[in-house]
Each structure stands twice: as structure tokens, then as C-alpha cells.
Design an enzyme around this catalytic site. Structure first.
Site, short mmCIF file in Angstrom:
data_model
loop_
_atom_site.label_atom_id
_atom_site.label_comp_id
_atom_site.label_asym_id
_atom_site.label_seq_id
_atom_site.Cartn_x
_atom_site.Cartn_y
_atom_site.Cartn_z
N LYS A 145 0.89 -1.17 0.00
CA LYS A 145 0.00 0.00 0.00
C LYS A 145 0.92 1.21 0.00
O LYS A 145 1.56 1.51 1.01
CB LYS A 145 -0.91 0.00 1.23
CG LYS A 145 -1.72 1.29 1.34
CD LYS A 145 -2.62 1.34 2.56
CE LYS A 145 -3.03 2.78 2.83
NZ LYS A 145 -3.94 2.92 3.97
N GLY A 197 -8.69 9.34 8.77
CA GLY A 197 -9.11 9.52 10.16
C GLY A 197 -10.13 10.60 10.38
O GLY A 197 -10.52 10.87 11.52
N ASN A 256 -9.91 1.85 8.98
CA ASN A 256 -9.20 1.52 10.21
C ASN A 256 -9.83 2.25 11.40
O ASN A 256 -10.47 1.65 12.27
CB ASN A 256 -7.73 1.88 10.06
CG ASN A 256 -6.85 1.40 11.22
OD1 ASN A 256 -5.65 1.25 11.06
ND2 ASN A 256 -7.40 1.13 12.38
N THR A 257 -9.69 3.58 11.40
CA THR A 257 -10.09 4.36 12.57
C THR A 257 -11.55 4.18 12.94
O THR A 257 -11.89 4.09 14.12
CB THR A 257 -9.80 5.86 12.31
OG1 THR A 257 -8.49 5.98 11.76
CG2 THR A 257 -9.86 6.66 13.60
N ALA A 260 -9.61 5.49 3.17
CA ALA A 260 -9.51 6.68 4.01
C ALA A 260 -10.75 7.57 3.96
O ALA A 260 -11.33 7.79 2.91
CB ALA A 260 -8.30 7.53 3.66
N GLY A 261 -11.12 8.02 5.15
CA GLY A 261 -12.17 9.02 5.28
C GLY A 261 -13.53 8.46 5.66
O GLY A 261 -14.46 9.20 5.94
#
EC number: 2.8.1.10
Lengths: 65, 257
Positions: B96, B157, B206-207, B184-185
Site C-alpha cells: 500500500k 481519520g 481503520n479508525t 480513508a475518510g
């Protein structure tokens, strides 16, 4: 000689990367190494001669996103 | 099934391994998500340290594939060297690729990204580039040898969800045969469902799971939302209309007067 290992200056006796890892108690097949920004594969650590002022990075697996 | 560089994947959720309250919760969240791919990273190990070993043992026990990242790299040289070190440790050609251009937004440096992707693809890597939703950058990444694109939908995040749906739609339209993963996001399951409804192939997050009140519960919720979004895309959705359209037939309606 003095080396910069993971960003910190250290005085070491080892003159190869393999010897350095033994000296500092780094063991295991999950570690990756680089000398002066170039990757040093496991098989080449024995032959990788160190010079005063070299920058060494020793990395291991870590959580990531 | 989704094919990523020739590897067939059933789950369309890719999960990050950072920020969980504990390693045990990380492990349970990975299982609950039913993901087959988790992202990992490389960091400096202290002399005599075993931190990496513990983490790596946990990941290996989960029976998932790993997608190493180059998170935190701000230059082509850093990203390329990190990728090569990751290949050593994780024994995979997958990477990645992140080349960060801005500290505040963690926006990719797309110029460096394309350059690093070209170097790594030529060296046998299978690159998953973390990019913006810019169409021309996407074209350059494909020219550089990437067979997958991972556009953000909002800053890492930020939990804002899709900020530019038209740009995402445009990417999907232009690259019908390229696996597109929103990376992301994403903040909540409805965001993930929304991008899957647009026809994206998968979601990497993830977050949103790791920092949820109950990461394991949230992993389950995301798995369901992503499945629902995918099924909806495949089933074909109704387009919005300006006026009401009655759903109950009017023919045969009783007349009282």
C-alpha cells in the site's frame, strides 16, 4: 566506531551488520535492515561491512492503517 | 469474488490494524469483520526489543493476508526503501503505497506517488496506491504499472465520509475494469455502503472501527453495510425522481362520494 542506529548515535565494536545485530541483541526473522538508505537483505548482512558514521535502520512489524 | 493482482478475495472489507484498545480487541475485530486482508506497517525496533515479534505473531494467527503500507513516508526515496524492507519482512509483493504531501490533511503527494509507483512496479511490486480522487492522477498511476487504485473519499481519520461523490462516480465510470478501493475518510457504515452502491469494489478502513465504542460490534456493522452496498449495486437502484409516484395501484380503488 560510531554509528547512527535508528536515529541514535552509538559506539559499537561490530564491523558487519550481522555482527552489529548480535552485539545489540537483535534476533528474529521479522526484522528488516537498511544501511545508508539502502535495504540490506538478511542474506547480505554477514557481508555488509560498516563504516564510521553509517546510518542503520532496524525495523520490525507494527500496526498500521 | 474480487481479484486483486490475481488473488481472489471474498470479503470486500480491508481492515487496518492500528489504534485498537488492545491486541485482543484487534484480533476479535478482524474476525468479526470477516476481512481477508489487513494492513500493517514497519517501525524502528529497540535493541533487544520484541514488540514487532508479538504483533507479527498475532497477525499470523489470524489467517489473513497482509498489505504492508509505507505510512508516514514523505519522499519517493523513503517510500521505495520502506516498501523494499516490507517485502523482506512480510514476504509479499503487495504494497500500500503512501507518499504524503501535506501534514494537515495527509493528502497524498500525487507527483511523488506516481514516481514511486513506477519504480516499485518495475521492481516487481504489486502496488496499491493511496491516492486522491483525481482522474488524471489515476490515469498516470495505471500507466506507471498499478492495476488497482485506492482513492480517498475524505482525509485519513476524518470520518467525514464521501466528500466528492461525483469524482468517485467519474473514477468508476472511467475505469470499469480496474479494482477501485476507497481508502480513508470512511466514518460510519452508511458511508461504506454509499461508496459500494457507487460500484466501488471494496473499502479499506481503520479508525472508524478501531476508535468505535465497541470495535468488534462496529466491525460487524461495516461487514454488513459493505455487503448490502455491493448487493444493491449489483441489483440496480432506482434513480431519484422529482415528483411522487404512487406505489399502491390506483386501478380498482373504491370511490366514496
Amino acid at each position: 566506531m560510531k554509528l547512527v542506529i535508528n536515529g541514535e548515535v552509538q559506539e559499537v565494536a561490530a564491523d558487519t551488520l550481522a555482527a552489529l545485530m548480535a552485539e545489540l541483541d537483535y534476533a528474529g526473522n521479522w526484522l528488516a535492515t537498511a544501511r545508508n538508505g539502502e535495504v540490506v537483505p538478511v542474506a547480505e548482512r554477514q557481508l555488509c561491512r560498516l563504516a564510521d558514521g553509517d546510518h542503520i535502520e532496524i525495523l520490525s512489524p507494527m500496526k498500521g492503517g | 469474488m474480487l481479484s486483486l493482482y490475481g488473488t481472489e478475495i471474498s470479503s470486500r472489507l480491508l481492515l487496518g490494524t492500528a489504534l485498537y484498545p488492545s491486541p485482543a480487541i484487534l484480533g476479535d475485530a478482524v474476525k468479526a469483520s470477516r476481512t481477508e486482508i489487513v494492513t500493517v506497517s514497519l517501525r524502528r525496533e529497540a535493541a533487544g526489543g520484541r514488540t514487532g515479534e508479538k504483533f507479527w505473531s498475532l497477525i499470523q494467527s489470524l489467517g489473513v493476508r497482509v498489505l504492508p503500507n509505507t505510512a508516514g513516508c514523505h519522499s519517493v526515496k523513503e517510500a521505495v526503501t520502506t516498501a523494499k524492507m516490507a517485502r523482506e519482512v512480510f514476504s509479499t509483493n503487495w504494497i500500500k503505497l503512501e507518499v504524503i504531501g501535506n501534514h494537515d490533511t495527509l493528502q497524498p503527494d500525487v507527483f511523488g506517488l506516481v514516481e514511486a509507483a513506477r519504480i516499485l512496479a518495475a521492481d516487481g511490486f504489486q502496488v496499491f496506491p493511496y491516492t486522491t480522487d483525481d482522474l488524471v492522477v489515476a490515469e498516470r498511476l495505471l500507466e506507471a504499472g498499478c492495476k488497482i487504485l485506492m482513492p480517498w473519499c475524505a482525509p485519513i481519520g476524518s470520518a467525514r465520509g464521501p466528500q466528492n461523490v461525483e469524482a468517485l462516480r467519474s473514477l468508476r465510470g472511467h475505469f470499469p475494469d480496474t479494482p477501485l478501493i476507497v481508502d480513508a475518510g470512511i466514518g460510519r457504515p452508511s458511508h461504506a455502503a454509499a461508496v459500494m452502491e457507487l460500484g466501488f469494489d471494496a473499502v479499506l478502513l481503520n479508525t472508524a472501527v478501531a476508535k468505535a465504542g465497541d470495535p468488534i460490534g462496529m466491525a460487524t456493522a461495516f461487514a454488513k453495510a459493505i455487503e448490502a452496498g455491493r448487493a444493491a449495486f449489483l441489483a440496480g437502484m432506482l434513480e431519484p425522481r422529482d415528483m411522487a409516484v404512487p406505489s399502491t395501484p390506483l386501478i380498482g380503488k373504491a370511490v366514496f362520494s
